[in-house]
Design a protein around this motif. Structure first.
Motif, mmCIF file in Angstrom:
data_model
loop_
_atom_site.group_PDB
_atom_site.id
_atom_site.type_symbol
_atom_site.label_atom_id
_atom_site.label_comp_id
_atom_site.label_asym_id
_atom_site.label_seq_id
_atom_site.Cartn_x
_atom_site.Cartn_y
_atom_site.Cartn_z
ATOM 1 N N LEU A 179 0.749 -1.216 -0.064
ATOM 2 C CA LEU A 179 0.004 0.087 -0.168
ATOM 3 C C LEU A 179 0.676 1.251 -0.060
ATOM 4 C CD1 LEU A 179 -2.870 0.670 0.044
ATOM 5 C CD2 LEU A 179 -2.948 0.721 2.625
ATOM 6 N N LEU A 180 1.807 1.167 1.028
ATOM 7 C CA LEU A 180 2.725 2.244 0.856
ATOM 8 C C LEU A 180 3.472 2.731 -0.362
ATOM 9 C CD1 LEU A 180 3.952 4.526 2.753
ATOM 10 C CD2 LEU A 180 5.859 2.931 3.594
ATOM 11 N N ARG A 181 3.918 1.630 -1.029
ATOM 12 C CA ARG A 181 4.547 1.441 -2.358
ATOM 13 C C ARG A 181 3.597 2.267 -3.291
ATOM 14 N NH1 ARG A 181 5.349 -3.416 -3.184
ATOM 15 N NH2 ARG A 181 7.637 -3.616 -2.170
ATOM 16 N N ASP A 182 2.484 1.869 -3.346
ATOM 17 C CA ASP A 182 1.628 2.447 -4.328
ATOM 18 C C ASP A 182 1.275 3.937 -4.058
ATOM 19 O OD1 ASP A 182 1.193 -0.242 -5.450
ATOM 20 O OD2 ASP A 182 -0.604 -0.512 -4.873
ATOM 21 N N GLU A 183 1.058 4.309 -2.843
ATOM 22 C CA GLU A 183 0.667 5.681 -2.611
ATOM 23 C C GLU A 183 1.914 6.609 -2.775
ATOM 24 O OE1 GLU A 183 -2.358 6.839 -2.493
ATOM 25 O OE2 GLU A 183 -3.368 5.146 -1.697
ATOM 26 N N LEU A 184 3.134 5.903 -2.578
ATOM 27 C CA LEU A 184 4.403 6.797 -2.857
ATOM 28 C C LEU A 184 4.351 7.078 -4.379
ATOM 29 C CD1 LEU A 184 6.851 5.206 -0.306
ATOM 30 C CD2 LEU A 184 5.594 7.710 0.042
ATOM 31 N N ARG A 185 4.221 5.733 -4.968
ATOM 32 C CA ARG A 185 4.330 6.138 -6.481
ATOM 33 C C ARG A 185 3.340 7.119 -7.069
ATOM 34 N NH1 ARG A 185 4.778 0.399 -8.220
ATOM 35 N NH2 ARG A 185 6.944 -0.105 -8.132
ATOM 36 N N SER A 186 2.082 7.065 -6.570
ATOM 37 C CA SER A 186 1.186 8.032 -6.883
ATOM 38 C C SER A 186 1.405 9.477 -6.728
ATOM 39 C CB SER A 186 -0.123 7.853 -6.331
ATOM 40 O OG SER A 186 -0.780 6.461 -6.460
ATOM 41 N N THR A 187 2.199 9.749 -5.377
ATOM 42 C CA THR A 187 2.591 11.004 -5.292
ATOM 43 C C THR A 187 3.873 11.337 -5.904
ATOM 44 O OG1 THR A 187 2.225 10.353 -2.856
ATOM 45 C CG2 THR A 187 3.286 12.372 -3.247
ATOM 46 N N ARG A 223 -1.096 9.349 6.089
ATOM 47 C CA ARG A 223 -1.666 8.541 6.901
ATOM 48 C C ARG A 223 -0.659 7.314 7.267
ATOM 49 N NH1 ARG A 223 -7.041 10.241 5.566
ATOM 50 N NH2 ARG A 223 -6.941 8.726 3.823
ATOM 51 N N LEU A 224 -0.341 6.735 6.130
ATOM 52 C CA LEU A 224 0.529 5.535 6.046
ATOM 53 C C LEU A 224 2.030 5.884 6.623
ATOM 54 C CD1 LEU A 224 -0.099 4.268 2.369
ATOM 55 C CD2 LEU A 224 -0.967 3.441 4.481
ATOM 56 N N LEU A 225 2.368 7.108 6.414
ATOM 57 C CA LEU A 225 3.924 7.359 6.890
ATOM 58 C C LEU A 225 3.674 7.687 8.223
ATOM 59 C CD1 LEU A 225 5.449 10.009 4.202
ATOM 60 C CD2 LEU A 225 5.900 7.535 4.525
ATOM 61 N N PHE A 226 2.657 8.358 8.849
ATOM 62 C CA PHE A 226 2.593 8.443 10.382
ATOM 63 C C PHE A 226 2.733 7.366 10.989
ATOM 64 C CE2 PHE A 226 1.521 13.140 9.438
ATOM 65 C CZ PHE A 226 2.558 13.363 9.881
ATOM 66 N N ALA A 227 1.636 6.193 10.544
ATOM 67 C CA ALA A 227 1.466 4.910 11.001
ATOM 68 C C ALA A 227 2.730 4.184 11.211
ATOM 69 C CB ALA A 227 0.398 4.104 10.210
ATOM 70 N N GLU A 228 3.766 4.184 10.085
ATOM 71 C CA GLU A 228 4.851 3.649 10.278
ATOM 72 C C GLU A 228 6.051 4.065 10.960
ATOM 73 O OE1 GLU A 228 5.078 0.994 7.784
ATOM 74 O OE2 GLU A 228 6.898 0.761 9.047
#
Ligand code: HEM
Length: 459
Positions: A179-187, A223-228
């Motif tokens: 999920l993180l990979r996909d969201e980072l790619r989109s950003t 959201r993903l980064l803060f959770a990590e």
């Protein structure tokens, strides 16, 4: 009649000329066209016409005074960072990187943040990432066809994203990573498409921050980064981990305060944006150049086979010289300052041109030729080899990037033979801020008849 004798004249210092060096007097549309479509030929044409220092005025970006004489470049890189601001010039990235980003801050906040990050990027530490980098490279290379052309740039982007996820963020397998990979790619896609990037520049940082599709994308990734970050803070093995997020979690400000979640988030985004596309582009250029230079490619194969590594290092240096990923760096003047005989006004930016320094025939004979040997004959100079900029703003990830390039190229050259896919060498074209191969670095990567034990080689 006697002749009055005088002491030999002391060197009289000519006062600097106040104002801006000459430069093209183009309309707004023409300047935008030249700068976005043909940045490197434009720089070369300006140097041929106006000399070592010239001025280009860019709508929405300011007045840039280009310099390429090594003495002037040195003066810029060693100048007072409170008067020569680099952070202000990157403000367009604020909505993505955040206000604590080391790339956007100026003194004294910049140095405070940089000091926290420097130890994690020290050259000696890089060995810790060899395994992770080699794995990301081989997983990718093993998927490539052996008999059809491959466009290297997207492939190398995939490798460098994996390396950042594993070595910098410290995440590996599992659904959360996917999920993180996909969201980072989109950003990243938001930033890397040149047409969209012009739109973002014109919108300006404040309006961009509120622009709904953009805001939603940043919120999702945050959201993903803060959770990590939160879960890593509590990880039982934090002290033993060597990924960069874990190191930053243990770093403290001078007053003993740890970095806040917001600071960590902003620096993670900064490392991703600054380190992913740049390293992928440099790797694709290395592959494109090697495929077109069989003698150099063969010498590299022999070097990798022997485990020496000196020629591999020279190939990396020469790639970054001939095809620097970034063409210039900027420092905005807080007050009038003298450079190269000009007293430049406050508000203008002085821009050491990496591209022009690297193409100076006095420093690099036959500057347009790919000749890695030149770096075996003479080491790279601090102010004449500047793909990573310089001074207190020099790229924090320079050692990381060079090391990653060496690990990936070593694995690649040990497994595949690089051959050109077409007749025409590729030329640099602009993609937002990087200069990328015009055809995406399309090559053939055929199997090597004799396989070398790449994983066992030592550097
Ligand atoms: C071949 C790959 C790379 C190139 C060509 C490159 C180039 C640059 C350049 C030209 C600058 C500006 C320097 C200046 O203003 O003097 C910079 C800054 C920076 N780079 Fe890189 N970079 C690369 C890879 C990386 C990597 C892998 C990372 C981190 C993982 C990274 C992190 C940074 C950071 C944090 C800064 C800001 C430093 C500061 O302002 O103090 N870069 N890079």
């Amino acid at each position: 009649m006697g002749v009055a004798t005088a002491d030999p004249p002391r060197a009289i210092r000519t006062p600097p000329t106040p104002g801006l060096p000459p430069g093209p007097d183009w309309s707004l549309a023409r300047t935008m066209w030249h700068w976005w479509r043909r940045p490197l030929p434009t720089l070369e044409a300006c140097r041929a016409r106006y000399g070592e220092m010239f001025t280009i005025r860019l709508p929405h970006e300011g007045t840039w005074v280009f310099v390429s004489d090594p003495e002037t470049v040195k003066q810029v890189f060693t100048g007072d960072p409170t008067l020569l601001r680099a952070g202000a010039a990157n403000v367009v990235l604020l909505p993505v990187l955040g206000e604590h980003s080391v790339l956007l801050l100026d003194e004294p906040e910049h140095m405070a943040q940089r000091k926290l990050m420097l130890p994690s990027f020290h050259g000696k530490r890089m060995q810790a990432y060899r395994e992770v980098m080699a794995r990301a490279a081989t997983e990718e290379i093993d998927r490539w066809p052996t008999d059809a052309p491959i466009r290297m740039r997207p492939r190398m982007q995939s490798v460098t994203l994996e390396v950042i996820l594993r070595a910098v963020f410290g995440v590996d397998e599992g659904a959360r990573v996917a999920l993180l990979r996909d969201e980072l790619r989109s950003t990243l896609t938001l930033l890397s498409n040149p047409r969209r990037a012009i739109f973002l520049v014109l919108l300006g940082p404040e309006r961009l921050r509120r622009f709904p599709p953009f805001r939603r994308q940043v919120e999702r990734v945050d959201r993903l980064l803060f959770a990590e970050i939160r879960s890593r803070r509590e990880a039982a093995d934090l002290a033993e981990r060597d990924d960069i997020l874990s190191l930053l979690l243990q770093a403290t400000h001078e007053d003993g305060r740890p970095m806040s979640d917001r600071e960590l988030r902003d620096e993670l985004m900064t490392l991703l944006v600054a380190g992913h596309e740049t390293t992928a582009t440099a790797l694709s250029w290395a592959v494109e150049l090697l495929a077109r230079h069989p003698d150099e490619r063969e010498r590299l194969e022999a070097d990798v086979g022997s485990g020496d590594g000196a020629y591999l290092d020279a190939v990396i240096k020469e790639t970054l010289r001939l095809r620097p990923v970034v063409a210039l760096v900027l420092r905005k003047l807080v007050e009038p300052m003298e450079f190269g005989g000009w007293l430049l006004p406050a508000g203008a930016s002085v821009a050491p041109s990496i591209h022009l320094v690297h193409r100076n025939p006095d420093i690099y004979p036959e500057p347009d030729r790919f000749r890695p040997e030149r770096f075996l004959e003479r080491p790279a100079g601090t102010y004449t080899w500047i793909p990573f900029g310089g001074g207190v703003r020099r790229c924090l990830g320079g050692a990381f990037a060079e090391f990653e390039m060496s690990v990936v190229l070593r694995e690649l050259v040990a497994r595949r033979r690089l051959l050109p896919a077409g007749d025409e060498p590729e030329h640099p074209v602009r993609s937002t801020i990087t200069n990328v191969p015009s055809g995406g670095a399309e090559v053939l990567a055929v199997s090597r008849t004799s396989r070398l034990p790449a994983g066992e080689l030592t550097h």
